[in-house]
Design an enzyme around this catalytic site. Structure first.
Site, PDB file in Angstrom:
ATOM      1  N   PRO A  90      19.893   1.051   8.317  1.00 43.22           N
ATOM      2  CA  PRO A  90      21.332  -0.015   7.924  1.00 43.22           C
ATOM      3  C   PRO A  90      21.054  -1.246   8.846  1.00 43.22           C
ATOM      4  O   PRO A  90      20.757  -1.032  10.070  1.00 43.22           O
ATOM      5  CB  PRO A  90      22.453   0.830   8.271  1.00 43.22           C
ATOM      6  CG  PRO A  90      21.984   2.014   8.959  1.00 43.22           C
ATOM      7  CD  PRO A  90      20.481   2.345   8.888  1.00 43.22           C
ATOM      8  N   ARG A  91      21.300  -2.265   8.046  1.00 40.22           N
ATOM      9  CA  ARG A  91      20.992  -3.683   8.857  1.00 40.22           C
ATOM     10  C   ARG A  91      22.447  -3.770   9.440  1.00 40.22           C
ATOM     11  O   ARG A  91      23.638  -3.788   8.931  1.00 40.22           O
ATOM     12  CB  ARG A  91      20.810  -4.766   8.250  1.00 40.22           C
ATOM     13  CG  ARG A  91      19.426  -4.574   7.632  1.00 40.22           C
ATOM     14  CD  ARG A  91      18.820  -5.786   6.894  1.00 40.22           C
ATOM     15  NE  ARG A  91      17.434  -5.262   6.211  1.00 40.22           N
ATOM     16  CZ  ARG A  91      17.208  -5.852   5.052  1.00 40.22           C
ATOM     17  NH1 ARG A  91      17.886  -6.376   4.297  1.00 40.22           N
ATOM     18  NH2 ARG A  91      15.910  -5.435   4.698  1.00 40.22           N
TER      19      ARG A  91
ATOM     20  N   ASP B  85      14.456 -10.901   7.607  1.00 41.05           N
ATOM     21  CA  ASP B  85      15.132 -10.227   6.232  1.00 41.05           C
ATOM     22  C   ASP B  85      16.166 -11.158   5.659  1.00 41.05           C
ATOM     23  O   ASP B  85      17.265 -10.968   5.246  1.00 41.05           O
ATOM     24  CB  ASP B  85      16.012  -8.862   6.598  1.00 41.05           C
ATOM     25  CG  ASP B  85      15.013  -7.978   6.913  1.00 41.05           C
ATOM     26  OD1 ASP B  85      14.075  -7.588   6.626  1.00 41.05           O
ATOM     27  OD2 ASP B  85      15.586  -7.061   8.161  1.00 41.05           O
TER      28      ASP B  85
ATOM     29  N   ASP C  52      25.445 -15.796  -3.021  1.00 42.03           N
ATOM     30  CA  ASP C  52      26.213 -14.787  -4.154  1.00 42.03           C
ATOM     31  C   ASP C  52      26.689 -13.444  -3.414  1.00 42.03           C
ATOM     32  O   ASP C  52      27.938 -13.066  -3.659  1.00 42.03           O
ATOM     33  CB  ASP C  52      25.337 -14.413  -5.336  1.00 42.03           C
ATOM     34  CG  ASP C  52      24.103 -13.861  -4.829  1.00 42.03           C
ATOM     35  OD1 ASP C  52      23.503 -14.422  -3.739  1.00 42.03           O
ATOM     36  OD2 ASP C  52      23.854 -12.668  -5.373  1.00 42.03           O
TER      37      ASP C  52
ATOM     38  N   LYS D 260      13.156 -14.164   2.483  1.00 44.21           N
ATOM     39  CA  LYS D 260      12.012 -15.245   2.398  1.00 44.21           C
ATOM     40  C   LYS D 260      11.090 -14.877   1.220  1.00 44.21           C
ATOM     41  O   LYS D 260      10.804 -15.791   0.500  1.00 44.21           O
ATOM     42  CB  LYS D 260      10.974 -14.930   3.717  1.00 44.21           C
ATOM     43  CG  LYS D 260      11.535 -15.173   4.936  1.00 44.21           C
ATOM     44  CD  LYS D 260      10.615 -14.936   5.910  1.00 44.21           C
ATOM     45  CE  LYS D 260      10.616 -13.381   6.437  1.00 44.21           C
ATOM     46  NZ  LYS D 260      11.814 -12.840   7.175  1.00 44.21           N
ATOM     47  N   GLY D 261      10.746 -13.733   0.669  1.00 44.49           N
ATOM     48  CA  GLY D 261       9.976 -13.319  -0.579  1.00 44.49           C
ATOM     49  C   GLY D 261      10.305 -14.049  -1.530  1.00 44.49           C
ATOM     50  O   GLY D 261       9.173 -14.417  -2.078  1.00 44.49           O
TER      51      GLY D 261
ATOM     52  N   THR E 253      13.856  -2.658   4.311  1.00 41.51           N
ATOM     53  CA  THR E 253      12.735  -2.499   3.406  1.00 41.51           C
ATOM     54  C   THR E 253      11.666  -1.598   3.979  1.00 41.51           C
ATOM     55  O   THR E 253      10.864  -0.866   3.135  1.00 41.51           O
ATOM     56  CB  THR E 253      11.993  -3.966   2.780  1.00 41.51           C
ATOM     57  OG1 THR E 253      13.247  -4.734   2.529  1.00 41.51           O
ATOM     58  CG2 THR E 253      11.081  -3.666   1.492  1.00 41.51           C
TER      59      THR E 253
ATOM     60  N   GLY F 231       8.830  -6.492   5.492  1.00 40.42           N
ATOM     61  CA  GLY F 231       9.187  -5.996   4.162  1.00 40.42           C
ATOM     62  C   GLY F 231       9.750  -6.850   3.313  1.00 40.42           C
ATOM     63  O   GLY F 231      10.688  -7.537   3.476  1.00 40.42           O
ATOM     64  N   HIS F 232       8.756  -7.357   2.403  1.00 41.07           N
ATOM     65  CA  HIS F 232       9.331  -8.576   1.641  1.00 41.07           C
ATOM     66  C   HIS F 232       9.599  -8.377  -0.044  1.00 41.07           C
ATOM     67  O   HIS F 232       8.601  -7.596  -0.545  1.00 41.07           O
ATOM     68  CB  HIS F 232       8.376  -9.742   1.735  1.00 41.07           C
ATOM     69  CG  HIS F 232       8.242 -10.183   3.031  1.00 41.07           C
ATOM     70  ND1 HIS F 232       7.087 -11.132   3.351  1.00 41.07           N
ATOM     71  CD2 HIS F 232       9.009 -10.212   4.029  1.00 41.07           C
ATOM     72  CE1 HIS F 232       7.560 -11.375   4.439  1.00 41.07           C
ATOM     73  NE2 HIS F 232       8.313 -10.900   4.989  1.00 41.07           N
TER      74      HIS F 232
ATOM     75  N   ARG G  72      -7.497  -8.015  25.616  1.00 44.49           N
ATOM     76  CA  ARG G  72      -8.789  -8.218  25.188  1.00 44.49           C
ATOM     77  C   ARG G  72      -9.524  -6.883  25.094  1.00 44.49           C
ATOM     78  O   ARG G  72     -10.626  -6.766  25.684  1.00 44.49           O
ATOM     79  CB  ARG G  72      -9.617  -9.034  26.421  1.00 44.49           C
ATOM     80  CG  ARG G  72      -9.161 -10.413  26.403  1.00 44.49           C
ATOM     81  CD  ARG G  72      -9.433 -11.276  27.737  1.00 44.49           C
ATOM     82  NE  ARG G  72      -8.532 -10.639  28.963  1.00 44.49           N
ATOM     83  CZ  ARG G  72      -8.751 -11.312  29.891  1.00 44.49           C
ATOM     84  NH1 ARG G  72      -9.299 -12.171  30.335  1.00 44.49           N
ATOM     85  NH2 ARG G  72      -7.905 -10.811  31.099  1.00 44.49           N
TER      86      ARG G  72
ATOM     87  N   GLN H 243       8.993 -11.713   9.564  1.00 46.31           N
ATOM     88  CA  GLN H 243      10.222 -11.569  10.679  1.00 46.31           C
ATOM     89  C   GLN H 243      10.950 -12.969  10.576  1.00 46.31           C
ATOM     90  O   GLN H 243      11.011 -13.498   9.643  1.00 46.31           O
ATOM     91  CB  GLN H 243       9.447 -11.441  12.175  1.00 46.31           C
ATOM     92  CG  GLN H 243       9.052  -9.850  12.121  1.00 46.31           C
ATOM     93  CD  GLN H 243       7.489  -9.824  11.638  1.00 46.31           C
ATOM     94  OE1 GLN H 243       6.626 -10.540  12.053  1.00 46.31           O
ATOM     95  NE2 GLN H 243       7.367  -8.654  10.810  1.00 46.31           N
TER      96      GLN H 243
HETATM   97  P1  IMO Z   1      10.608  -9.078   7.481  1.00 47.19           P
HETATM   98  O1  IMO Z   1       9.199  -9.917   7.441  1.00 47.19           O
HETATM   99  C1  IMO Z   1      13.732  -7.713  10.450  1.00 47.19           C
HETATM  100  C2  IMO Z   1      12.360  -5.946  14.268  1.00 47.19           C
HETATM  101  C3  IMO Z   1      12.455  -4.628  14.752  1.00 47.19           C
HETATM  102  C4  IMO Z   1      12.726  -4.656  16.042  1.00 47.19           C
HETATM  103  C5  IMO Z   1      11.846  -5.796  16.514  1.00 47.19           C
HETATM  104  C6  IMO Z   1      10.544  -5.571  17.006  1.00 47.19           C
HETATM  105  O2  IMO Z   1      11.028  -8.235   6.565  1.00 47.19           O
HETATM  106  O3  IMO Z   1      11.760 -10.271   7.893  1.00 47.19           O
HETATM  107  P2  IMO Z   1       8.314  -4.442  15.887  1.00 47.19           P
HETATM  108  O4  IMO Z   1       8.189  -3.137  14.916  1.00 47.19           O
HETATM  109  O5  IMO Z   1       7.819  -5.832  15.187  1.00 47.19           O
HETATM  110  O6  IMO Z   1       7.598  -4.183  17.177  1.00 47.19           O
HETATM  111  O7  IMO Z   1       9.886  -4.295  16.141  1.00 47.19           O
HETATM  112  O8  IMO Z   1      11.677  -6.613  15.304  1.00 47.19           O
HETATM  113  N1  IMO Z   1      11.445  -6.419  13.046  1.00 47.19           N
HETATM  114  C7  IMO Z   1      12.104  -6.938  11.989  1.00 47.19           C
HETATM  115  N2  IMO Z   1      13.325  -7.125  11.707  1.00 47.19           N
HETATM  116  N3  IMO Z   1      12.688  -8.044   9.467  1.00 47.19           N
HETATM  117  C8  IMO Z   1      11.480  -7.865   9.850  1.00 47.19           C
HETATM  118  O9  IMO Z   1      10.364  -8.253   8.898  1.00 47.19           O
HETATM  119  C9  IMO Z   1      11.199  -7.180  11.063  1.00 47.19           C
HETATM  120  N4  IMO Z   1       9.871  -6.711  11.694  1.00 47.19           N
HETATM  121  C10 IMO Z   1      10.358  -6.454  12.907  1.00 47.19           C
HETATM  122  O10 IMO Z   1      13.604  -3.853  13.896  1.00 47.19           O
HETATM  123  O11 IMO Z   1      13.781  -4.991  16.425  1.00 47.19           O
HETATM  124 MG    MG Z   2      12.183  -7.188   5.588  1.00 47.50          MG
END
Ligand code: IMO
Ligand code: MG
Length: 425
Positions: free
Chosen positions: A303-304, A13, A332, A16-17, A298, A40-41, A142, A223
Site C-alpha cells: 500500500p502506498r 509512481d 480525477d 509517468k507511463g 505495481t 513499475g509503469h 568497480r 522512480q
Molecule cells: P516507479 O518507476 C516508487 C523506492 C522503494 C524504496 C526506495 C529504494 O514505479 O515510479 P530500491 O528497490 O530502489 O533500492 O528501493 O525506492 N522505489 C520506488 N518507489 N516508485 C518506484 O518506481 C520505485 N522504485 C524504488 O520503495 O523506498
Molecule cells: Mg510504479
C-alpha cells in the site's frame, strides 16, 4: 532534433507511463537511462493494461526503437520474463536494444538486498527487494558485471567465479546466510547469454546516429526526483539519478541533446517504503485517496502512503532538474472531495522554509503550511480541453504554475491513453 526527458517529480509512481506512452508517439527512439526493475509503469493502451518494469513504455507504440541504456541495471531473468509477458500479449520486442555497458543484477544482489534490509530492522529502507542498491554499489565499487561481460563466453566464467566467491564470504560471514552455488548460476547465465545476444549492442553509437539524423529522442525516467541518490530523502532513496542529470551519464549523450524536460506530478503525493513525508495523511482522507486511486505498488503490491500535494518538493524538483513543463496526473482521483490542500512551505521551529532540507532530523520537525482549495468533480474523463475543466480544478492547476513558474502542459483526467488534456508539446 529534439530530446525530451520525462521523469517523476515526487517519490515515483506519479503515473509517468501514460505520458511516456503519449510522448513516445512523437519520438523515434525511447530510452530508459537509470534504475531497474524496481520501476513499475502501468500503461493502458487500447483498453489493455500493461505493467512494465524494465522495458521502455515506448514498446507499446509500433515501430519505435526502445533502448535500455548503460545507466540501467538489468536483472536478466526479470527482463526475460517481461519480454515473454509482452510476447504473450502480441507486443513485438524486435526494436529492443540493450546497452553492452549496462550492469547486471546478479542473484547475489537480490540476496544481499534482502539480508541487508533484514539486518537494518527498524531502520530498513523499504527497498523493492530487487537487488538495485547492491548492484549499483558494485558498479561504483568497480566490481560489477556488465552485459558485455556476459557475452564473452571465454572470460565470463572466471569473472563470475571471483564475484561469487567474494559475495559468498559476505553472505556467510557477515550475514550468516547460505552460500550461492557457482555452477548453477553459471548455467543460468550461459542461457541468458544465448537469449540476450541478439538484443545487446553499442547503444551510445546508436543514439549518436539518431542525433545526427535529426531524430526525436525520448528519455524515460523511473522512480522520482525525491528518490534521487543526491537530491532525495537520503538514505531513503534509490541508488541512481532519476533526475535530468542522470540522462547524460545514463545514456551517453551530451546535454545539448535535451530540449524539453517534463516533470510528472501526481495531483496529490504518494510514497512507498520508509522515509520522511511531510504531507502524509493518516486519516480517512488518506485511506480514501489510496482506495480510489488504487494506490498499491505495481512492483511489490505494497500500500502506498498518501498525502496532499507538496509544492516544496515539486519546486525543488523543478529547480534541480530544469523542468520546462509539468504533466499533472490523477486530477480525477483527487476530485470528489469537498476541500483539497496544497503545501506551500514547511514550518520548522517557527520559521517558514520553502527549500527542501537535506537533514532528516530537520525534516522530522517540518510541519506543512497549507493553502485550502475548493474541490471539483471526479468525473473529468471526457474532458479534452483545458477550458472545459471545472473552475476549481483550473484554480488548482494555475496555483501550481504560479508557485513554481513552470507551465502545466499535460493533465491526466482518467487512466486511458486518450484521457488527457494536452496544452502544447
Ligand atoms: P516507479 O518507476 C516508487 C523506492 C522503494 C524504496 C526506495 C529504494 O514505479 O515510479 P530500491 O528497490 O530502489 O533500492 O528501493 O525506492 N522505489 C520506488 N518507489 N516508485 C518506484 O518506481 C520505485 N522504485 C524504488 O520503495 O523506498
Ligand atoms: Mg510504479
Amino acid at each position: 532534433m529534439s530530446g525530451i526527458v520525462v521523469f517523476g517529480a515526487q517519490w515515483g509512481d506519479e503515473g509517468k507511463g501514460r505520458f511516456v506512452d503519449y510522448l513516445a508517439s512523437k519520438a523515434d527512439v525511447v530510452v530508459r537511462y537509470q534504475g531497474g526493475n524496481n520501476a513499475g509503469h502501468t500503461v493502458v493502451a487500447d483498453g489493455v493494461t500493461y505493467k512494465l518494469h524494465l522495458i521502455p513504455s515506448g514498446i507499446l507504440s509500433k515501430g519505435k526503437a526502445c533502448v535500455i541504456a548503460n545507466g540501467v541495471v538489468i536483472d536478466p531473468s526479470a527482463l526475460k520474463k517481461e519480454i515473454d509477458y509482452l510476447a504473450e500479449r502480441g507486443v513485438s520486442v524486435d526494436n529492443l536494444y540493450i546497452s553492452d555497458r549496462a550492469h547486471m543484477i546478479m542473484p547475489y544482489h537480490r540476496e544481499l538486498d534482502a539480508l541487508n534490509e533484514k539486518k537494518l530492522g527498524d531502520f530498513k529502507i523499504g527497498t523493492t527487494g530487487n537487488g538495485i542498491g547492491p548492484c549499483y554499489k558494485d558498479k561504483v565499487g568497480r566490481t560489477g558485471l556488465r552485459m558485455c561481460d556476459l557475452l564473452d563466453e571465454e572470460s565470463f566464467p572466471e569473472k563470475l567465479k571471483k564475484c561469487i566467491e567474494d559475495k559468498n564470504e559476505i553472505i556467510t560471514k557477515v550475514y550468516g546466510g547460505d552460500p550461492l552455488d557457482y555452477e548453477a548460476i553459471l548455467e543460468e547465465f550461459r542461457a541468458h547469454a544465448k537469449y540476450f545476444r541478439p538484443f545487446v549492442c553499442d547503444t551510445v553509437s546508436m543514439l549518436q546516429e539518431y542525433k545526427e539524423a535529426g531524430k526525436t529522442m525520448l528519455f524515460e525516467g523511473a522512480q522520482g526526483m525525491l528518490l534521487d541518490i543526491d537530491f532525495g530523502t537520503y538514505p531513503y532513496v534509490t541508488s541512481s539519478h532519476p533526475n535530468t542529470g542522470g540522462v547524460c551519464a545514463g545514456a551517453g549523450v551530451g546535454p545539448q541533446v535535451i530540449t524539453d524536460v517534463i516533470g510528472v506530478v501526481k495531483a496529490y503525493t504518494t510514497r512507498v517504503g520508509e522515509g520522511p513525508f511531510v504531507t502524509e495523511l493518516f486519516d480517512a482522507t488518506g485511506d480514501a485517496i489510496r482506495e480510489k486511486g488504487h494506490e498499491y505498488g505495481t512492483t511489490t503490491g505494497r500500500p502506498r502512503r498518501c498525502g496532499w500535494l507538496d509544492l516544496v518538493i515539486v519546486d525543488f524538483a523543478a529547480k534541480t532538474s530544469g523542468i520546462t513543463g509539468f504533466a499533472v496526473s490523477r486530477m480525477d482521483t483527487l476530485g470528489g472531495l469537498d476541500k483539497v490542500y496544497v503545501c506551500t512551505g514547511y514550518d520548522i521551529d517557527g520559521k517558514i522554509v520553502n527549500t527542501y532540507p537535506a537533514s532528516l532530523e530537520t525534516l522530522a520537525k517540518a510541519k506543512p503550511v497549507y493553502k485550502e482549495f475548493e474541490g471539483w468533480s471526479s468525473d473529468l474523463s471526457s474532458i479534452r480541453k483545458y477550458e472545459d475543466l471545472p473552475d476549481a480544478a483550473k484554480t488548482y492547476i494555475e496555483f501550481i504554475e504560479q508557485q513554481t513558474g513552470v507551465p502545466v502542459v499535460m493533465i491526466g483526467v482518467g487512466a486511458g491513453r486518450e484521457e488527457c488534456i494536452y496544452r502544447g508539446l
